[in-house]
Design an enzyme around this catalytic site. Structure first.
Site, PDB file in Angstrom:
ATOM      1  N   LYS A   1       0.841  -1.199   0.000  1.00 17.78           N
ATOM      2  CA  LYS A   1       0.000   0.000   0.000  1.00 17.78           C
ATOM      3  C   LYS A   1       0.877   1.251   0.000  1.00 17.78           C
ATOM      4  O   LYS A   1       0.610   2.207  -0.726  1.00 17.78           O
ATOM      5  CB  LYS A   1      -0.935   0.003   1.220  1.00 17.78           C
ATOM      6  CG  LYS A   1      -1.763   1.254   1.314  1.00 17.78           C
ATOM      7  CD  LYS A   1      -3.158   0.986   1.796  1.00 17.78           C
ATOM      8  CE  LYS A   1      -3.946   2.291   1.746  1.00 17.78           C
ATOM      9  NZ  LYS A   1      -5.331   2.157   1.934  1.00 17.78           N
TER      10      LYS A   1
ATOM     11  N   LYS B   1      -4.505 -13.939  -7.121  1.00 20.35           N
ATOM     12  CA  LYS B   1      -5.377 -14.815  -6.317  1.00 20.35           C
ATOM     13  C   LYS B   1      -6.797 -14.254  -6.328  1.00 20.35           C
ATOM     14  O   LYS B   1      -6.993 -13.042  -6.532  1.00 20.35           O
ATOM     15  CB  LYS B   1      -4.854 -14.921  -4.881  1.00 20.35           C
ATOM     16  CG  LYS B   1      -4.947 -13.634  -4.116  1.00 20.35           C
ATOM     17  CD  LYS B   1      -4.573 -13.777  -2.649  1.00 20.35           C
ATOM     18  CE  LYS B   1      -4.759 -12.394  -2.003  1.00 20.35           C
ATOM     19  NZ  LYS B   1      -4.354 -12.246  -0.659  1.00 20.35           N
TER      20      LYS B   1
ATOM     21  N   LYS C   1     -11.252 -10.489  -2.230  1.00 19.98           N
ATOM     22  CA  LYS C   1     -12.335  -9.530  -2.061  1.00 19.98           C
ATOM     23  C   LYS C   1     -11.923  -8.167  -2.594  1.00 19.98           C
ATOM     24  O   LYS C   1     -12.718  -7.449  -3.176  1.00 19.98           O
ATOM     25  CB  LYS C   1     -12.650  -9.374  -0.564  1.00 19.98           C
ATOM     26  CG  LYS C   1     -13.297 -10.571   0.065  1.00 19.98           C
ATOM     27  CD  LYS C   1     -13.436 -10.435   1.578  1.00 19.98           C
ATOM     28  CE  LYS C   1     -12.260 -11.070   2.322  1.00 19.98           C
ATOM     29  NZ  LYS C   1     -12.593 -11.588   3.656  1.00 19.98           N
TER      30      LYS C   1
HETATM   31  P1  TYM Z   1      -8.960 -13.142   5.202  1.00 21.72           P
HETATM   32  O1  TYM Z   1     -10.205 -12.740   5.886  1.00 21.72           O
HETATM   33  O2  TYM Z   1      -8.458 -12.290   4.098  1.00 21.72           O
HETATM   34  O3  TYM Z   1      -9.107 -14.595   4.618  1.00 21.72           O
HETATM   35  C1  TYM Z   1      -9.568 -15.695   5.388  1.00 21.72           C
HETATM   36  C2  TYM Z   1      -8.814 -16.951   4.984  1.00 21.72           C
HETATM   37  O4  TYM Z   1      -9.005 -17.212   3.597  1.00 21.72           O
HETATM   38  C3  TYM Z   1      -7.735 -17.457   2.987  1.00 21.72           C
HETATM   39  N1  TYM Z   1      -7.786 -17.029   1.573  1.00 21.72           N
HETATM   40  C4  TYM Z   1      -7.406 -17.788   0.541  1.00 21.72           C
HETATM   41  N2  TYM Z   1      -6.913 -19.036   0.469  1.00 21.72           N
HETATM   42  C5  TYM Z   1      -6.648 -19.530  -0.763  1.00 21.72           C
HETATM   43  N3  TYM Z   1      -6.838 -18.831  -1.911  1.00 21.72           N
HETATM   44  C6  TYM Z   1      -7.328 -17.579  -1.896  1.00 21.72           C
HETATM   45  N4  TYM Z   1      -7.534 -16.919  -3.032  1.00 21.72           N
HETATM   46  C7  TYM Z   1      -7.626 -16.999  -0.621  1.00 21.72           C
HETATM   47  N5  TYM Z   1      -8.122 -15.789  -0.240  1.00 21.72           N
HETATM   48  C8  TYM Z   1      -8.208 -15.824   1.109  1.00 21.72           C
HETATM   49  C9  TYM Z   1      -6.765 -16.628   3.791  1.00 21.72           C
HETATM   50  O5  TYM Z   1      -5.449 -17.093   3.635  1.00 21.72           O
HETATM   51  C10 TYM Z   1      -7.303 -16.805   5.193  1.00 21.72           C
HETATM   52  O6  TYM Z   1      -6.792 -17.974   5.778  1.00 21.72           O
HETATM   53  N6  TYM Z   1      -5.380 -11.671   8.347  1.00 21.72           N
HETATM   54  C11 TYM Z   1      -6.370 -12.703   8.114  1.00 21.72           C
HETATM   55  C12 TYM Z   1      -7.402 -12.833   9.218  1.00 21.72           C
HETATM   56  C13 TYM Z   1      -6.807 -13.092  10.566  1.00 21.72           C
HETATM   57  C14 TYM Z   1      -6.233 -14.330  10.997  1.00 21.72           C
HETATM   58  C15 TYM Z   1      -5.820 -14.088  12.349  1.00 21.72           C
HETATM   59  C16 TYM Z   1      -6.006 -15.568  10.400  1.00 21.72           C
HETATM   60  C17 TYM Z   1      -6.746 -12.222  11.596  1.00 21.72           C
HETATM   61  N7  TYM Z   1      -6.135 -12.799  12.660  1.00 21.72           N
HETATM   62  C18 TYM Z   1      -5.210 -15.083  13.088  1.00 21.72           C
HETATM   63  C19 TYM Z   1      -5.392 -16.562  11.159  1.00 21.72           C
HETATM   64  C20 TYM Z   1      -4.998 -16.325  12.495  1.00 21.72           C
HETATM   65  C21 TYM Z   1      -7.114 -12.342   6.830  1.00 21.72           C
HETATM   66  O7  TYM Z   1      -7.145 -11.207   6.445  1.00 21.72           O
HETATM   67  O8  TYM Z   1      -7.802 -13.362   6.275  1.00 21.72           O
END
Ligand code: TYM
Length: 342
Positions: A123, A206, A209
């Site tokens: 960013k 990938k 959102k």
């Molecule tokens: P988030 O909300 O963006 O995504 C949730 C989970 O979905 C996985 N993911 C994917 N896996 C494969 N291919 C894709 N195209 C794809 N898009 C999303 C992400 O890897 C994730 O596992 N920072 C994290 C949320 C979070 C978190 C945590 C996760 C906050 N605290 C502690 C684990 C442990 C996030 O933004 O995920």
């Protein structure tokens, strides 16, 4: 669920993960990359799954939208098979220890170390450092606190979270070394096959959102007919042969990955069964598989959303379970850093 104090060895290893309530619906990347593994792991582990609404505050959503999406996220997790009887499902902001541990970990994190984290780096490279909030800068440290509070053995996530897991392990090690062994070093649990589901219109990125065009992303709560159409119009690669080759044929390989994950058939089996057929046959059949999968999921989610009071009850019960573990860990941390007990 049986309760353990964190100093006891849990009977089953803990597993923890989170998802942001940043849209009205999860997408196939979230499901296949992460939450499907959550469902499986609850059979063999002591599970903690949460909705990361504090992380979702960073771009500043409308309050009523954030509240609604938090409940929608809970409904989707239950609809996909997270069982509140077995898993603690909770909302991050309801456990104040997440924010409290973040401060302690921030004091152990180097400025340069935080600056190198991908989201902030990308960013600020695009829009200048001034465009990023301090929340975006410290986002990975909050994530480390989310994880370390529960001392999990595994954190099931997609590939894009690997760097955050590495920082988490570094901070755990640093704390353990500087004070006293307190944190367990968590292992990422990333399934190779589905670690990165690609955008259907642009398989160079990938599915996401924030970056995918509407045609590139399949959301779980979309009208199934719309999802089927997106599969049928997915970008495929030059040539016409159906083969699993992520380098040369990322579009077709992505469709095979999704197909295999949803149907339980191996990629080799799928490739063999489409021998001599064109992309159209593969896409048509996958569209049917997708419709069959999302239709009951969507119905269950909408049913669950009809009873908000019950969803809130589930989240409160999850928060109670989470709170016991989180408060005990934070008490250890506060003691070890030298805070005077209250
Ligand atoms: P988030 O909300 O963006 O995504 C949730 C989970 O979905 C996985 N993911 C994917 N896996 C494969 N291919 C894709 N195209 C794809 N898009 C999303 C992400 O890897 C994730 O596992 N920072 C994290 C949320 C979070 C978190 C945590 C996760 C906050 N605290 C502690 C684990 C442990 C996030 O933004 O995920």
């Amino acid at each position: 669920m049986s309760q353990q104090t964190p100093t006891d060895a849990p009977a089953r290893p803990r597993v923890l993960s989170g998802i942001q309530p940043t849209s009205d619906s999860f997408h196939f990347g979230n499901y296949l990359g992460a939450t499907r593994q959550w469902v499986d792991l609850q059979e063999t582990h002591q599970p903690f799954f949460f909705i990361a609404n504090m992380h979702a505050l960073e771009p500043g959503p409308e309050p009523k939208v954030l509240r609604e999406r938090t409940l929608r996220s809970a409904a989707q997790l239950i609809a996909m098979g997270i069982d509140p009887e077995r898993s603690a499902i909770f909302v991050q902001s309801q456990i104040p220890e997440h924010a409290e541990l973040t401060w302690v970990l921030e004091c152990l994190t180097g400025f340069g170390e935080a600056r190198r984290m991908t989201q902030f780096k990308d960013k600020s490279a695009k829009e200048g450092e001034g465009a990023a909030s301090v929340g975006l800068f410290t986002y990975p440290i909050l994530q480390a606190a989310d994880i370390l509070l529960y001392r999990p053995a595994y954190v099931p996530v997609g590939e894009d979270q690997r760097q955050h897991l590495e920082l988490t392990r570094d901070l755990a090690q640093r704390f353990n070394h500087r004070y006293k062994k307190t944190f367990r070093l968590p292992e990422p649990y990333i399934l190779k096959e589905t670690a990165k589901i690609l955008d259907l219109q642009n398989p160079a990125i990938k599915m996401s959102k924030s970056n995918s065009s509407p045609g590139g992303i399949i959301t779980m709560l979309d009208d199934p007919k719309v999802s089927a159409k997106k599969i049928r119009s997915a970008v495929t690669d030059s040539g016409s042969e159906i083969r699993f080759d992520p380098e040369e044929k990322p579009g077709v390989s992505n469709l095979l990955t999704i197909y295999s994950a949803l149907s339980g058939r191996s990629v080799e089996d799928l490739v063999a069964s489409y021998d001599g057929q064109g992309y159209g046959a593969l896409k048509g059949d996958l569209a049917d598989v997708v419709v069959e999968f999302v239709t009951p999921f969507r119905d269950r989610t909408l049913d669950l959303l009809d009873d908000r009071a019950e969803l809130q009850r589930v989240l409160r019960a999850g928060a109670e379970t989470a709170s016991e573990v989180a408060s005990a860990t934070l008490a250890d941390v506060y003691d070890r850093v030298g805070f005077v007990a209250g």
